[in-house]
Design a protein around this motif. Structure first.
Motif, PDB file in Angstrom:
ATOM      1  N   GLY A 114      36.945  15.872  54.048  1.00 32.25           N
ATOM      2  CA  GLY A 114      35.679  15.689  54.781  1.00 32.25           C
ATOM      3  C   GLY A 114      35.317  16.912  55.668  1.00 32.25           C
ATOM      4  O   GLY A 114      36.124  17.808  55.906  1.00 32.25           O
ATOM      5  N   LYS A 115      33.991  17.189  55.722  1.00 30.67           N
ATOM      6  CA  LYS A 115      33.325  18.266  56.262  1.00 30.67           C
ATOM      7  C   LYS A 115      32.243  17.588  57.332  1.00 30.67           C
ATOM      8  O   LYS A 115      31.689  16.780  56.934  1.00 30.67           O
ATOM      9  N   LEU A 116      32.407  18.042  58.547  1.00 29.78           N
ATOM     10  CA  LEU A 116      31.372  17.772  59.670  1.00 29.78           C
ATOM     11  C   LEU A 116      30.899  18.776  60.514  1.00 29.78           C
ATOM     12  O   LEU A 116      31.384  19.630  60.877  1.00 29.78           O
ATOM     13  N   SER A 117      29.421  18.660  60.732  1.00 30.05           N
ATOM     14  CA  SER A 117      28.876  19.711  61.462  1.00 30.05           C
ATOM     15  C   SER A 117      28.108  18.954  62.571  1.00 30.05           C
ATOM     16  O   SER A 117      28.043  17.585  62.784  1.00 30.05           O
ATOM     17  N   VAL A 118      27.712  19.665  63.753  1.00 22.92           N
ATOM     18  CA  VAL A 118      27.038  19.203  64.739  1.00 22.92           C
ATOM     19  C   VAL A 118      26.096  20.326  65.415  1.00 22.92           C
ATOM     20  O   VAL A 118      26.419  21.417  65.382  1.00 22.92           O
ATOM     21  N   ASP A 119      24.934  19.972  65.884  1.00 22.52           N
ATOM     22  CA  ASP A 119      24.173  20.664  66.551  1.00 22.52           C
ATOM     23  C   ASP A 119      23.499  19.879  67.763  1.00 22.52           C
ATOM     24  O   ASP A 119      22.699  18.885  67.410  1.00 22.52           O
ATOM     25  N   GLY A 179      37.903  19.958  57.295  1.00 21.45           N
ATOM     26  CA  GLY A 179      39.525  19.622  57.148  1.00 21.45           C
ATOM     27  C   GLY A 179      39.777  18.350  57.378  1.00 21.45           C
ATOM     28  O   GLY A 179      38.923  17.461  57.183  1.00 21.45           O
ATOM     29  N   ALA A 180      41.144  18.139  57.549  1.00 22.58           N
ATOM     30  CA  ALA A 180      41.483  16.649  57.712  1.00 22.58           C
ATOM     31  C   ALA A 180      41.972  16.582  59.251  1.00 22.58           C
ATOM     32  O   ALA A 180      42.748  17.126  59.903  1.00 22.58           O
ATOM     33  N   VAL A 181      41.630  15.412  59.791  1.00 22.77           N
ATOM     34  CA  VAL A 181      42.034  14.974  61.226  1.00 22.77           C
ATOM     35  C   VAL A 181      42.857  13.615  60.781  1.00 22.77           C
ATOM     36  O   VAL A 181      42.332  12.594  60.225  1.00 22.77           O
ATOM     37  N   LEU A 182      44.139  13.446  60.736  1.00 22.17           N
ATOM     38  CA  LEU A 182      45.085  12.624  60.117  1.00 22.17           C
ATOM     39  C   LEU A 182      44.781  11.265  60.974  1.00 22.17           C
ATOM     40  O   LEU A 182      45.316  11.193  62.174  1.00 22.17           O
ATOM     41  N   SER A 183      44.575  10.256  60.263  1.00 18.73           N
ATOM     42  CA  SER A 183      44.760   8.992  60.743  1.00 18.73           C
ATOM     43  C   SER A 183      45.558   8.179  60.169  1.00 18.73           C
ATOM     44  O   SER A 183      45.152   7.491  59.163  1.00 18.73           O
ATOM     45  N   GLY A 184      46.742   8.002  60.215  1.00 16.99           N
ATOM     46  CA  GLY A 184      47.738   7.680  59.273  1.00 16.99           C
ATOM     47  C   GLY A 184      47.939   6.311  58.841  1.00 16.99           C
ATOM     48  O   GLY A 184      48.670   5.862  58.020  1.00 16.99           O
ATOM     49  N   ALA A 185      47.054   5.393  58.958  1.00 15.56           N
ATOM     50  CA  ALA A 185      47.095   4.136  58.575  1.00 15.56           C
ATOM     51  C   ALA A 185      46.133   3.713  57.315  1.00 15.56           C
ATOM     52  O   ALA A 185      46.203   2.673  57.014  1.00 15.56           O
ATOM     53  N   LEU A 186      45.724   4.849  56.655  1.00 16.25           N
ATOM     54  CA  LEU A 186      44.969   4.345  55.493  1.00 16.25           C
ATOM     55  C   LEU A 186      45.844   3.887  54.191  1.00 16.25           C
ATOM     56  O   LEU A 186      45.432   2.746  53.849  1.00 16.25           O
ATOM     57  N   GLY A 212      37.517   8.646  58.884  1.00 16.27           N
ATOM     58  CA  GLY A 212      37.949   8.573  57.495  1.00 16.27           C
ATOM     59  C   GLY A 212      37.863   7.144  56.820  1.00 16.27           C
ATOM     60  O   GLY A 212      37.863   6.344  57.281  1.00 16.27           O
ATOM     61  N   THR A 213      38.308   7.111  55.289  1.00 14.73           N
ATOM     62  CA  THR A 213      38.264   6.083  54.564  1.00 14.73           C
ATOM     63  C   THR A 213      39.629   6.341  53.573  1.00 14.73           C
ATOM     64  O   THR A 213      40.414   7.113  53.816  1.00 14.73           O
ATOM     65  N   SER A 214      39.719   5.264  52.762  1.00 18.96           N
ATOM     66  CA  SER A 214      40.815   5.281  51.902  1.00 18.96           C
ATOM     67  C   SER A 214      40.753   6.238  50.700  1.00 18.96           C
ATOM     68  O   SER A 214      41.626   6.579  50.162  1.00 18.96           O
ATOM     69  N   THR A 215      39.563   7.061  50.687  1.00 20.45           N
ATOM     70  CA  THR A 215      39.423   8.017  49.757  1.00 20.45           C
ATOM     71  C   THR A 215      39.114   9.477  50.506  1.00 20.45           C
ATOM     72  O   THR A 215      38.973  10.382  49.736  1.00 20.45           O
ATOM     73  N   THR A 216      38.548   9.549  51.816  1.00 16.05           N
ATOM     74  CA  THR A 216      38.062  10.741  52.144  1.00 16.05           C
ATOM     75  C   THR A 216      38.863  10.955  53.538  1.00 16.05           C
ATOM     76  O   THR A 216      39.180   9.814  54.342  1.00 16.05           O
ATOM     77  N   SER A 217      39.125  12.154  53.954  1.00 11.84           N
ATOM     78  CA  SER A 217      39.882  12.352  55.109  1.00 11.84           C
ATOM     79  C   SER A 217      39.457  12.329  56.390  1.00 11.84           C
ATOM     80  O   SER A 217      37.922  12.406  56.413  1.00 11.84           O
ATOM     81  N   ALA A 218      39.731  12.007  57.426  1.00 10.93           N
ATOM     82  CA  ALA A 218      39.200  12.049  58.847  1.00 10.93           C
ATOM     83  C   ALA A 218      38.824  13.456  59.010  1.00 10.93           C
ATOM     84  O   ALA A 218      39.512  14.431  58.735  1.00 10.93           O
ATOM     85  N   VAL A 219      37.819  13.626  60.032  1.00  8.70           N
ATOM     86  CA  VAL A 219      37.322  15.024  60.397  1.00  8.70           C
ATOM     87  C   VAL A 219      36.504  14.758  61.957  1.00  8.70           C
ATOM     88  O   VAL A 219      35.712  14.047  62.035  1.00  8.70           O
TER      89      VAL A 219
END
Length: 255
Positions: free
Chosen positions: A153-158, A7-14, A238-245
Motif C-alpha cells: 500500500g501507498k498513502l499520501s497526505v496534504d 510500505g507496510a505497517v503490520l497489523s498481524g491479524a489478517l 490494510g485488508t486481506s490482500t493489501t498491506s497497512a500503511v
C-alpha cells in the motif's frame, strides 16, 4: 506541505502467521523429526511492490535424535487460485546448533530471477517444509500452514492552507494506492475506509479524528477545524490482500 509514505505497517491479524509453528504430533511420531519453529519473513507479512528488489527469508528449526541432514531439504511458499499459480522455492542452507538440532534458511531475492505474482494471488500462501534426518526419516508438512503475501500500500497526505488561523477550516487530502502486480505500477484503491489522524506538536501519539472512504480513484478529501499546531496523516489498516500503511505526517502551523 505534501507527505507520502510507501510500505507496510503490520497489523498481524489478517491471516495466520507462520512465525512460530510447531509440527503436528502425528508427523513427529511418524518420522522422528520435530519442527520446533518456522519463521517466514521474521513473522511479518510478505509485502511486495512492483520492483525487483524485494526479498524475504524462510527459516525452519528442526531436531531429530540422529540430527538433521541437508539432503532433500526443501522450502517453498506457494498459492494457486483458479488458473493462476506462483511458487517461491529452493534448497535451504542448514546449520547445526547441536548434534540433534539444525536451522535451515532460504532467502528469496526477486532481483536475482524471481518476479512478483499476479494480483489474484494476494492473500494466504501455503508454506511447505521438507527435511530429512541423518538416519533417513523424511518430514513434509504438506503445506498445512499459511503466511500472508500482500500487495504493498501507498498513502499520501496534504493539509492546507499553511499557515492557518485558529478556528478556520483546514482541508486534508491524499490518495491511497496499491501495487498492481499485473501491470507493475500503482493504482488507486477504491472505496476503502481510511482514518484521518492528528498529532499535536510536542506529543508522540496520533489520535483518530474521523474516517473517510476513498473515492473511485483512491483519492481522499475532508475538512476539519484548525485548533493547534501539529501533524496530520491518513492511516489505512490494510485488508486481506493489501498491506497497512500510514502516510508521513504533514505539519500545519496554526496561528
Amino acid at each position: 506541505m505534501r507527505a507520502t509514505s510507501i510500505g507496510a505497517v503490520l497489523s498481524g491479524a489478517l491471516v495466520l502467521s507462520a512465525s512460530a509453528v510447531t509440527a503436528p504430533a502425528a508427523y513427529a511420531a511418524e518420522t522422528g523429526v520435530v519442527i520446533q519453529k518456522v519463521s517466514v519473513n521474521g513473522g511479518k507479512p510478505i509485502v511486495l511492490g512492483t520492483s525487483q528488489t524485494e526479498s524475504f527469508t524462510i527459516s525452519v528449526t528442526a531436531s531429530d535424535d540422529s540430527g538433521i541432514s541437508s539432503k532433500l531439504a526443501f522450502l517453498q511458499i506457494k498459492r494457486e487460485v483458479g488458473d493462476n499459480y506462483w511458487s517461491y522455492h529452493g534448497t535451504p542452507t542448514c546449520t547445526a546448533s547441536s548434534a540433534t538440532t539444525s536451522t535451515c534458511k532460504l532467502t528469496f531475492k526477486l532481483d536475482s530471477g524471481w518476479g512478483v505474482p499476479r494480483n489474484t494471488l494476494a492473500g494466504p500462501w501455503k508454506v511447505v517444509v521438507q527435511l530429512q534426518s541423518k538416519d533417513g526419516d523424511l518430514y513434509n508438512n504438506g503445506g498445512d500452514i499459511t503466511h500472508p503475501v500482500l500487495r504493498r500500500g501507498k498513502l499520501s497526505v496534504d493539509a492546507g492552507p499553511e499557515p492557518v488561523a485558529k478556528g478556520k477550516s483546514l482541508r486534508v487530502t491524499g490518495k491511497l494506492s496499491r501495487a498492481n502486480w499485473d501491470k507493475r505500477t500503482y493504482a488507486g484503491y477504491t472505496n476503502q475506509p481510511v482514518k484521518l489522524q492528528f498529532r499535536k506538536a510536542g506529543t508522540s501519539t496520533y489520535t483518530t479524528v474521523k474516517t473517510v472512504n476513498t473515492n473511485s480513484t483512491g483519492n481522499l478529501s475532508t475538512t476539519v477545524t484548525a485548533s493547534a499546531d501539529g501533524y496530520w496523516r491518513w492511516s489505512f489498516a490494510g485488508t486481506s490482500t493489501t498491506s497497512a500503511v500510514n502516510a508521513a505526517g504533514d505539519y500545519v502551523d496554526v496561528r
